[in-house]
Structure formats: C-alpha cells, structure tokens
Motif scaffolding. Structure first.
Motif, PDB file in Angstrom:
ATOM      1  N   ILE A 321       0.843  -1.203   0.000  1.00 19.27           N
ATOM      2  CA  ILE A 321       0.000   0.000   0.000  1.00 19.27           C
ATOM      3  C   ILE A 321       0.881   1.257   0.000  1.00 19.27           C
ATOM      4  O   ILE A 321       0.640   2.205  -0.750  1.00 19.27           O
ATOM      5  N   GLU A 322       1.918   1.224   0.826  1.00 18.42           N
ATOM      6  CA  GLU A 322       2.810   2.383   0.917  1.00 18.42           C
ATOM      7  C   GLU A 322       3.460   2.658  -0.442  1.00 18.42           C
ATOM      8  O   GLU A 322       3.508   3.784  -0.924  1.00 18.42           O
ATOM      9  N   LYS A 325       0.901   4.081  -2.909  1.00 17.16           N
ATOM     10  CA  LYS A 325       0.558   5.491  -2.655  1.00 17.16           C
ATOM     11  C   LYS A 325       1.680   6.420  -3.121  1.00 17.16           C
ATOM     12  O   LYS A 325       1.424   7.520  -3.604  1.00 17.16           O
ATOM     13  N   GLU A 326       2.913   5.929  -2.957  1.00 18.97           N
ATOM     14  CA  GLU A 326       4.061   6.745  -3.348  1.00 18.97           C
ATOM     15  C   GLU A 326       4.133   6.890  -4.872  1.00 18.97           C
ATOM     16  O   GLU A 326       4.362   7.959  -5.411  1.00 18.97           O
ATOM     17  N   PRO A 329       0.133   9.073  -6.717  1.00 19.01           N
ATOM     18  CA  PRO A 329      -0.354   9.972  -5.663  1.00 19.01           C
ATOM     19  C   PRO A 329      -1.881  10.130  -5.630  1.00 19.01           C
ATOM     20  O   PRO A 329      -2.451  10.311  -4.568  1.00 19.01           O
ATOM     21  N   ASP A 330      -2.553  10.035  -6.793  1.00 20.43           N
ATOM     22  CA  ASP A 330      -4.014  10.197  -6.763  1.00 20.43           C
ATOM     23  C   ASP A 330      -4.730   8.843  -6.704  1.00 20.43           C
ATOM     24  O   ASP A 330      -5.881   8.718  -7.117  1.00 20.43           O
ATOM     25  N   LEU A 331      -4.053   7.852  -6.163  1.00 22.64           N
ATOM     26  CA  LEU A 331      -4.612   6.501  -6.123  1.00 22.64           C
ATOM     27  C   LEU A 331      -5.834   6.398  -5.198  1.00 22.64           C
ATOM     28  O   LEU A 331      -5.847   6.979  -4.112  1.00 22.64           O
ATOM     29  N   THR A 332      -6.836   5.640  -5.650  1.00 17.62           N
ATOM     30  CA  THR A 332      -7.973   5.285  -4.817  1.00 17.62           C
ATOM     31  C   THR A 332      -7.800   3.833  -4.394  1.00 17.62           C
ATOM     32  O   THR A 332      -7.433   3.003  -5.224  1.00 17.62           O
ATOM     33  N   LEU A 333      -8.072   3.567  -3.112  1.00 17.47           N
ATOM     34  CA  LEU A 333      -7.908   2.190  -2.616  1.00 17.47           C
ATOM     35  C   LEU A 333      -9.216   1.682  -2.024  1.00 17.47           C
ATOM     36  O   LEU A 333      -9.920   2.414  -1.316  1.00 17.47           O
ATOM     37  N   TYR A 361      -8.739   3.687   3.361  1.00 14.02           N
ATOM     38  CA  TYR A 361      -9.413   3.283   2.119  1.00 14.02           C
ATOM     39  C   TYR A 361     -10.433   4.329   1.714  1.00 14.02           C
ATOM     40  O   TYR A 361     -11.062   4.960   2.561  1.00 14.02           O
ATOM     41  N   ASP A 362     -10.632   4.459   0.413  1.00 12.61           N
ATOM     42  CA  ASP A 362     -11.690   5.354  -0.055  1.00 12.61           C
ATOM     43  C   ASP A 362     -13.052   4.728   0.174  1.00 12.61           C
ATOM     44  O   ASP A 362     -14.010   5.405   0.514  1.00 12.61           O
ATOM     45  N   ARG A 407     -11.542  11.380   2.844  1.00 16.11           N
ATOM     46  CA  ARG A 407     -10.918  11.136   1.533  1.00 16.11           C
ATOM     47  C   ARG A 407     -11.626  11.975   0.465  1.00 16.11           C
ATOM     48  O   ARG A 407     -10.989  12.532  -0.426  1.00 16.11           O
TER      49      ARG A 407
END
Ligand code: SAH
Ligand code: SF4
Length: 472
Positions: A321-322, A325-326, A329-333, A361-362, A407
């Motif tokens: 996950i880390e 995200k890195e 940057p605009d990732l939805t989880l 999480y979104d 979020r």
C-alpha cells in the motif's frame, strides 16, 4: 494446475445446431408472438458476465426479453453461493415462481450458477422445488441450448452439473447489458482456497484465457464505442499460469494499454499475496488504467489471516500500500473485509480497525462471516454470538464512514474525469457517474449526458462520494 481445455466455435457446433432447433420449436409453440425471457444474475461481476452469455444464447434461440417475471415464458436465475443471505434470498425468489408456473404451465424455469454446483443445493431444489425445469452448474452454461431442446421435446427435468474443473468457452453469443461499460473475464476459477470461501469449490481450478483472445475482445469493444472495460478474475494477479505463452498479468495490462481507442480499463480482484510492485508501476505508467486498486485485505490480524489461508501478513500488505501510494499519488484504494471469522476476538477485530485507519481506504465492501458448507472454516469453532459480530460490524462501518468523508474532502477543487451512468436520485436535478478512481461523482445535468465522459470540478464532499460542476 490442471490442463487447459478451451472450447471454440467448432466444439460448439452441436450447441449451435440445438439453438437452431430450439428457435424452430419456439416458432411452432408461439406462432403469433415472440416468446420472452426474464433473467437475473445474483452476486459478483463474474456472474453478471456469465449472465450476459446466457442472454446471448437465449436471444439466438429466439427469445426477446422482459423485466417482468409475470410475462416471461422462460425465467433463468443465475445464482450466487458466496454468502448464506444470498442463498436465502434466491430460495425465496424461486418459491415465488411457483405461482407463475401455475398460471402458465409452459413456463420454463432454469437455475444455474454457483449454488447449483453444490450437490446439497441441487438436491434441495430437486426435492422442494419440483417445478424447476432446468438445473445447471457454472461449468455447463454453454450447454443451455441442448438443455432447452430436451425440455421442449418433453423431458420434464433436465440437469447438467459436471463436477469437472471447468473449461474455457470462447465464441459464445453474448448480449451485453450496457453499451458503455463492459465486463471482460480474463480468467476463471480460483486455486487459493481461503478457508471461508466456497468459490474454489463451485468455480473450479484457475484457468486463463489466451492473451490474443482477450486483446481481440478489447479491440472489438473499443471499436464498438465502449468507454470502460473491467477485466475480471478471482485473482487477476495469477493470470497466465498454465498458458503456453509466457505472459503474466502485468504484461497483459501493458498490451491492453497499447490498444488504440478512447476507453479506460479497470480490473478486479487483485490478491495481495500475488500483487507485485511491477503491477503498481504499470498502473502508474499507463495511459488507460484507472488509478484505483481493489486489494481485499479481509482482516488486519495476522493470526486471522493465517487461519484464513491468505498467504500474506499485514506487514507485506502495508508495504504494498505504501509503495502504491508513493508511485500513484491520486490513487484510490478499496478492500473487502470479513468481520467475525471463526475464533476472531475483539482484539483481532481492533487490529482490522487499526489497519483500516492506517490505509485510509476510499471505500470498503464489508461482510459478516457466513459459514459455507464444505469449507475448512466451517469446521472451526465459532463462539462469538451474531449480535456481538453485528456490533463490531457497525463499528467498522462508522470508522470507514469518517475516513470516506475525509478522503472525499481531499478531492475538493480537483477536476475528475467522470463516466456518466445516468440521473442521480430523483429530485436532485443531478446526474451521477464514477471518476477514474471509482468515486461516485454527481453534478447538475440531464439524462442526455449518460454514457459520456466529462470533466467535473469537485465542490462538495460526502461519505458516499462528491458533488461538483461540469467543466466545458
Ligand atoms: N476473489 C476475490 C473475491 C471473492 S468473493 C478475492 O479474493 O478478493 C468477494 C468477497 O466476499 C471476498 O473478498 C470476501 O470478503 C467475501 N466473502 C467470501 N466468502 C465469504 C464468507 N464465507 N463469508 C463472508 N464473506 C465472504
Ligand atoms: Fe475466495 Fe480466496 Fe479465491 Fe477470493 S482468492 S475467490 S476469497 S478462495
């Protein structure tokens, strides 16, 4: 991995012949009108996708479609076995069909899909719902034409439940439900045997479609104007195992990304145990892949993850996950979570809450554990009462609701590319759709925008999604 068995057009010749025969028989039976079929698929997207092929075959056999069970000449329920409440609902709905059969004795009722693949369920249907004409399992959907023919020739009850691991059936007729979003299965079955889950028992061993078949279908969908393609599989990250061509999921994604056309691509479901950093890099570098990863964690307790046979721990999961995200940057989880697995304590549950807070999480798909016949977890001690599990469940929902709101607030001011699904709730004057990240976006507009990809500037956040204004 079992040997791959692919059926193509020439293998299906007998079924094509049966479709023609059925068409002729239906013309004789209904000389003055087109017979109508009602179909419903319960459960996951894979089932909905199978349902589109069932409708494709029904259309080839001469049926039109209705959304009223009461006026149908053929009713087919494509069933789901993943949780008990889905099964209860289906039994209830099958019970309701009895009166239609009484009113119209020539009505043909068929049940298919995951529930039928379980022997104890097929037995119950045979015994308690004798007015059901056709019963067929997940591995036999392509045999519908020969089953229909036998029924029309006078056989009262027709069954096709093969215990075999299943085949890949290409070249089946298909009648897609939408003209904008399309489901595209890239693999079938599951080899993971998570201890709570019935899917590996009812959908058989993992088998992947050949990449050229998938790419052909992507090209075809693009040329037909589809704007979103959802790649389906129980564990898409293990795509390619057993194929002659050395191709894995990441390579397949790259090839799909190269297909020309104005469409975006999603996929589900990624299993954390096989999810790779290369896959995340591929999403980051791609043009067409949506910046959304659905990565079901199921639990935040390492003890429970081991009991679930998930083959990862929270450290590995949080590492992925880390990294994601890195890189994006605009990732939805999003994730699936099971509350109340056998032997889960409040402490284990709190570890899940911790993980949910860490990941942010979104959105989540949350389930209370449901005991499934034949699975390993069904043998485990399950001392926590249902009322307690419901309390935990509500606690999880409330934690997630705050996170979702937070979020969504982060999206205020951003411009999202939205594929419009249609009018939002009545009285709002808004239309709604999904962003690339799969967040619900509503904005003032009328139904004529349905199916269009538009840019929307976000102005307002809620826990269910966001509201904005269209950017011309
Ligand atoms: N193959 C996918 C999804 C399979 S079913 C995956 O592994 O992620 C979809 C979700 O249903 C699962 O992720 C799980 O959260 C839930 N589920 C499956 N079996 C269940 C059970 N017996 N009780 C409660 N939830 C279950
Ligand atoms: Fe079920 Fe696990 Fe397979 Fe998903 S990966 S379908 S949860 S057994």
């Amino acid at each position: 991995m079992s040997e791959r068995i692919e059926l193509t057009k020439s293998d299906l010749a007998q079924q094509e012949k049966c479709m023609e025969d059925v068409r002729r028989m239906l013309l004789e039976r209904y000389p003055n009108r087109q017979p109508l079929a009602f179909t419903h698929s319960y459960g996951c997207q894979q089932n909905v996708s199978d349902g589109e092929k069932i409708r494709g075959m029904l259309a080839e056999m001469g049926y039109g479609f209705t959304n009223q069970e009461s006026e149908a000449d053929c009713i087919i329920f494509n069933t789901c076995a993943v949780r008990e409440n889905a099964e209860f609902r289906i039994y209830g709905n099958v019970g309701n069909l009895k009166r239609y059969k009484k009113q119209n004795p020539s009505l043909i009722i068929g049940l298919c899909g995951c529930m039928m693949q379980q022997e104890h369920v097929a037995k119950k249907i045979r015994e308690s719902y004798p007015y059901v004409d056709l019963i067929f399992g997940t591995h036999a959907a392509h045999l519908l034409p020969s089953m229909m023919k036998k029924r029309l020739e006078g056989q009262k009850h027709v069954e096709e439940i093969t215990p075999q691991d299943g085949v890949i059936v290409e070249d089946m007729p298909i009648r897609r439900d939408g003209t904008v979003k399309a489901w595209l299965p890239i693999m079938y079955g599951c080899d993971n045997f998570c201890t709570y889950c019935v899917v590996p028992y009812v959908r058989g061993r993992e088998r992947s479609r050949r990449p050229e078949r998938i790419l052909d279908e992507v090209r075809q969908l693009a040329s037909q104007g589809y704007k979103e393609i959802m790649l389906l599989g129980q564990n898409v990250n293990s795509y390619g195992k057993g194929l002659e061509e050395p191709v894995d999921f990441t390579q397949l994604l790259r090839q799909i990304d190269e297909v020309e056309g104005d469409f975006r691509v999603r996929f589900m479901t990624s299993h954390p145990k096989d999810c790779t950093r290369e896959m995340i890099d591929t999403i980051a570098q791609s043009k067409k892949l949506c910046h959304h990863i659905h990565l079901p964690v199921q639990s935040g307790s390492d003890r429970i993850l081991r009991l679930m046979n998930r083959h990862y721990d929270t450290e590995k999961y949080l590492g992925l996950i880390e990294y994601a995200k890195e890189k994006i940057p605009d990732l939805t989880l999003s994730s699936d979570i099971i509350v109340g697995f056998p032997g889960e304590t409040y402490e284990d549950f709190c570890a899940t809450l911790d993980l949910v807070r860490k990941v942010e999480y979104d959105f989540l798909f949350t389930f209370i554990y449901s005991k499934r016949v034949g699975t390993k977890a069904a043998q485990m001690d399950d001392p926590v009462p249902a009322s307690e599990k419901s309390k935990w469940f509500r606690e999880l929902l409330s934690v997630q609701s705050e996170i979702s709101q937070k979020r969504c607030e982060k999206l205020i001011g951003s411009v999202q590319q939205v594929l419009v699904d249609g009018p939002a709730r009545e009285g709002t004057g808004r239309v709604g759709g999904k962003s690339g990240g799969n967040i619900t976006v509503e904005f003032p507009g009328d139904a004529s925008l349905t199916g269009q990809m538009v840019h929307v500037r976000i102005t307002e956040a809620h826990n269910w999604g966001v509201i904005g204004e269209r950017q011309e």
